[in-house]
Design a protein around this motif. Structure first.
Motif, mmCIF file in Angstrom:
data_model
loop_
_atom_site.group_PDB
_atom_site.id
_atom_site.type_symbol
_atom_site.label_atom_id
_atom_site.label_comp_id
_atom_site.label_asym_id
_atom_site.label_seq_id
_atom_site.Cartn_x
_atom_site.Cartn_y
_atom_site.Cartn_z
ATOM 1 N N ALA A 106 0.838 -1.203 0.000
ATOM 2 C CA ALA A 106 0.000 0.000 0.000
ATOM 3 C C ALA A 106 0.874 1.254 0.000
ATOM 4 O O ALA A 106 0.593 2.221 -0.714
ATOM 5 C CB ALA A 106 -0.911 -0.003 1.223
ATOM 6 N N SER A 107 1.940 1.227 0.757
ATOM 7 C CA SER A 107 2.857 2.366 0.808
ATOM 8 C C SER A 107 3.521 2.568 -0.549
ATOM 9 O O SER A 107 3.626 3.695 -1.059
ATOM 10 C CB SER A 107 3.913 2.109 1.895
ATOM 11 O OG SER A 107 4.909 3.104 1.865
ATOM 12 N N TYR A 108 3.942 1.475 -1.150
ATOM 13 C CA TYR A 108 4.576 1.522 -2.478
ATOM 14 C C TYR A 108 3.565 2.041 -3.512
ATOM 15 O O TYR A 108 3.863 2.952 -4.285
ATOM 16 C CB TYR A 108 5.047 0.104 -2.816
ATOM 17 C CG TYR A 108 5.887 -0.042 -4.055
ATOM 18 C CD1 TYR A 108 6.645 1.007 -4.575
ATOM 19 C CD2 TYR A 108 5.961 -1.278 -4.716
ATOM 20 C CE1 TYR A 108 7.436 0.826 -5.701
ATOM 21 C CE2 TYR A 108 6.754 -1.461 -5.839
ATOM 22 C CZ TYR A 108 7.487 -0.405 -6.330
ATOM 23 O OH TYR A 108 8.261 -0.595 -7.447
ATOM 24 N N GLY A 154 1.674 6.077 -7.337
ATOM 25 C CA GLY A 154 0.391 6.405 -7.980
ATOM 26 C C GLY A 154 -0.325 5.203 -8.569
ATOM 27 O O GLY A 154 -1.086 5.336 -9.521
ATOM 28 N N ALA A 155 -0.064 4.018 -8.005
ATOM 29 C CA ALA A 155 -0.795 2.825 -8.454
ATOM 30 C C ALA A 155 -2.083 2.707 -7.650
ATOM 31 O O ALA A 155 -2.097 2.986 -6.453
ATOM 32 C CB ALA A 155 0.061 1.574 -8.253
ATOM 33 N N ARG A 156 -3.148 2.276 -8.315
ATOM 34 C CA ARG A 156 -4.429 2.160 -7.618
ATOM 35 C C ARG A 156 -4.802 0.708 -7.337
ATOM 36 O O ARG A 156 -5.848 0.429 -6.780
ATOM 37 C CB ARG A 156 -5.532 2.826 -8.450
ATOM 38 C CG ARG A 156 -5.285 4.304 -8.736
ATOM 39 C CD ARG A 156 -5.725 5.197 -7.600
ATOM 40 N NE ARG A 156 -7.165 5.176 -7.412
ATOM 41 C CZ ARG A 156 -8.015 5.941 -8.092
ATOM 42 N NH1 ARG A 156 -7.569 6.806 -8.982
ATOM 43 N NH2 ARG A 156 -9.311 5.860 -7.870
ATOM 44 N N LYS A 157 -3.941 -0.204 -7.779
ATOM 45 C CA LYS A 157 -4.234 -1.633 -7.569
ATOM 46 C C LYS A 157 -3.055 -2.351 -6.948
ATOM 47 O O LYS A 157 -1.900 -2.060 -7.273
ATOM 48 C CB LYS A 157 -4.520 -2.308 -8.918
ATOM 49 C CG LYS A 157 -5.676 -1.720 -9.675
ATOM 50 C CD LYS A 157 -6.934 -2.512 -9.458
ATOM 51 C CE LYS A 157 -8.072 -1.828 -10.182
ATOM 52 N NZ LYS A 157 -9.161 -2.668 -10.512
ATOM 53 N N ILE A 158 -3.414 -3.284 -6.075
ATOM 54 C CA ILE A 158 -2.419 -4.222 -5.541
ATOM 55 C C ILE A 158 -2.944 -5.606 -5.906
ATOM 56 O O ILE A 158 -4.105 -5.913 -5.642
ATOM 57 C CB ILE A 158 -2.300 -4.118 -4.007
ATOM 58 C CG1 ILE A 158 -1.737 -2.765 -3.590
ATOM 59 C CG2 ILE A 158 -1.428 -5.244 -3.465
ATOM 60 C CD1 ILE A 158 -1.801 -2.522 -2.082
ATOM 61 N N ALA A 218 -9.479 -0.717 5.603
ATOM 62 C CA ALA A 218 -8.559 -0.076 6.553
ATOM 63 C C ALA A 218 -7.542 0.797 5.839
ATOM 64 O O ALA A 218 -7.281 1.935 6.247
ATOM 65 C CB ALA A 218 -7.849 -1.134 7.394
ATOM 66 N N VAL A 219 -6.983 0.286 4.757
ATOM 67 C CA VAL A 219 -5.923 1.029 4.075
ATOM 68 C C VAL A 219 -6.480 2.297 3.409
ATOM 69 O O VAL A 219 -5.811 3.332 3.359
ATOM 70 C CB VAL A 219 -5.147 0.101 3.092
ATOM 71 C CG1 VAL A 219 -5.767 0.020 1.724
ATOM 72 C CG2 VAL A 219 -3.702 0.557 2.968
ATOM 73 N N ASN A 220 -7.722 2.222 2.952
ATOM 74 C CA ASN A 220 -8.316 3.418 2.345
ATOM 75 C C ASN A 220 -8.690 4.467 3.390
ATOM 76 O O ASN A 220 -8.780 5.652 3.095
ATOM 77 C CB ASN A 220 -9.510 3.036 1.469
ATOM 78 C CG ASN A 220 -9.042 2.494 0.126
ATOM 79 O OD1 ASN A 220 -8.158 3.065 -0.505
ATOM 80 N ND2 ASN A 220 -9.617 1.391 -0.309
ATOM 81 N N LEU A 221 -8.891 4.001 4.612
ATOM 82 C CA LEU A 221 -9.152 4.952 5.705
ATOM 83 C C LEU A 221 -7.862 5.597 6.200
ATOM 84 O O LEU A 221 -7.882 6.678 6.782
ATOM 85 C CB LEU A 221 -9.828 4.232 6.882
ATOM 86 C CG LEU A 221 -11.296 3.884 6.717
ATOM 87 C CD1 LEU A 221 -11.746 2.932 7.833
ATOM 88 C CD2 LEU A 221 -12.163 5.138 6.722
ATOM 89 N N GLY A 222 -6.753 4.914 5.957
ATOM 90 C CA GLY A 222 -5.502 5.369 6.549
ATOM 91 C C GLY A 222 -4.461 5.899 5.588
ATOM 92 O O GLY A 222 -3.295 6.019 5.954
ATOM 93 N N THR A 223 -4.854 6.191 4.340
ATOM 94 C CA THR A 223 -3.875 6.751 3.391
ATOM 95 C C THR A 223 -4.404 8.058 2.804
ATOM 96 O O THR A 223 -5.621 8.262 2.723
ATOM 97 C CB THR A 223 -3.610 5.772 2.212
ATOM 98 O OG1 THR A 223 -4.856 5.339 1.677
ATOM 99 C CG2 THR A 223 -2.793 4.574 2.632
ATOM 100 N N SER A 232 -8.602 10.955 -0.247
ATOM 101 C CA SER A 232 -8.855 11.993 -1.256
ATOM 102 C C SER A 232 -9.505 11.415 -2.510
ATOM 103 O O SER A 232 -9.374 11.957 -3.608
ATOM 104 C CB SER A 232 -7.570 12.774 -1.576
ATOM 105 O OG SER A 232 -6.498 11.908 -1.802
ATOM 106 N N GLY A 233 -10.204 10.317 -2.317
ATOM 107 C CA GLY A 233 -11.021 9.772 -3.408
ATOM 108 C C GLY A 233 -10.286 8.875 -4.383
ATOM 109 O O GLY A 233 -10.876 8.358 -5.323
ATOM 110 N N LYS A 234 -8.982 8.687 -4.178
ATOM 111 C CA LYS A 234 -8.237 7.788 -5.081
ATOM 112 C C LYS A 234 -8.043 6.457 -4.362
ATOM 113 O O LYS A 234 -6.945 6.120 -3.911
ATOM 114 C CB LYS A 234 -6.889 8.408 -5.435
ATOM 115 C CG LYS A 234 -7.020 9.649 -6.282
ATOM 116 C CD LYS A 234 -5.645 10.209 -6.565
ATOM 117 C CE LYS A 234 -5.745 11.574 -7.204
ATOM 118 N NZ LYS A 234 -4.539 12.363 -6.959
ATOM 119 N N LYS A 235 -9.143 5.745 -4.253
ATOM 120 C CA LYS A 235 -9.114 4.513 -3.456
ATOM 121 C C LYS A 235 -8.236 3.434 -4.070
ATOM 122 O O LYS A 235 -8.162 3.290 -5.284
ATOM 123 C CB LYS A 235 -10.534 3.991 -3.271
ATOM 124 C CG LYS A 235 -11.317 4.822 -2.287
ATOM 125 C CD LYS A 235 -12.371 3.979 -1.594
ATOM 126 C CE LYS A 235 -12.808 4.653 -0.322
ATOM 127 N NZ LYS A 235 -14.123 5.203 -0.336
#
Ligand SMILES: [Zn+2]
Length: 216
Positions: free
Chosen positions: A108-110, A115-119, A145-150, A155-158
């Motif tokens: 998620a950090s990477y 600017g990647a939106r997929k893992i 969780a990760v979308n709540l914490g990044t 900012s809408g770029k889930k």
């Protein structure tokens, strides 16, 4: 237009390699993330690097220490289970505490940084070894969780965690991989790091069963 970026968790095994080829086939520009977390051998990591290079993917190896881990995968004094009877019935000695949570956090950090939106993760809940961090419910909850914490998440770029193999049997994964041109001879699944796969550890047995099942 530049290809969409995706971070791929690549271990060099059968599942994660199939996942890499799946993401590539979907048109993603793949950035592979490899983990050196003190595994008892480096064969898997070498396979992962080779497969990333083969696909001309950028790859990064993250070295982390889990000195408290008593997993059979990181502690050579713990015996690697070698039978099929208990596969999927109980959490085996090869379980590494919170491994996918650790890996996904790095991913998620990477992803956020490039600017990647997929893992993409090759987690599999069917022909698996009973690891709780491979279940769909866990992946969904982690994604939330990760979308709540990044910063990107709020900012809408889930960020989305893709698990294309989660409900597939080993045989179905191999069938999919063959269609995608996965060079399975370059992948390494064995928990032991011998010259050739041991043929008796859980990972070898699941892999062997998968290849046998596609012949049926
Ligand atoms: Zn083995």
């Amino acid at each position: 237009m530049a290809a969409k970026k995706a971070v791929i968790l690549l271990s060099g095994g059968l599942d994660s390699t199939t996942t890499l080829y799946y993401a590539k086939a979907k048109g993603y520009d793949c950035y592979c993330l490899l983990f050196d977390y003190g595994q008892r051998h480096k064969k898997e990591l070498k396979a992962a690097a080779k497969l990333a290079k083969l696909n001309k993917c950028e790859y990064t190896t993250v070295k982390i220490l889990l000195p408290w881990s008593k997993s059979a995968l990181t502690d050579t004094t713990v015996k690697i289970p070698a039978n099929t009877r208990n596969i999927g019935k109980k959490i085996p000695a090869t379980y590494v505490p919170a491994r996918n949570t650790i890996f996904l956090s790095f991913a998620a950090s990477y992803a956020e940084s490039i600017g990647a939106r997929k893992i993409f993760i090759g987690a599999n809940a069917l022909d698996y070894s009973g690891y709780p961090d491979c279940r769909p419910d866990y992946i969904k909850a982690y994604e939330k969780a990760v979308n709540l914490g990044t910063k990107s998440g709020v900012s809408g770029k889930k960020l989305k965690i893709e698990t294309p193999l989660i409900k597939l049997t080993k045989a179905k994964i191999i069938r999919l991989g063959k269609k995608l041109g996965v060079p399975y001879h370059f992948t390494w699944s064995c928990y032991q790091g011998g010259k050739t796969p041991c043929g008796i550890c859980e990972s070898c047995l699941l892999r062997k069963k998968g290849f046998e099942d596609i012949c049926r």
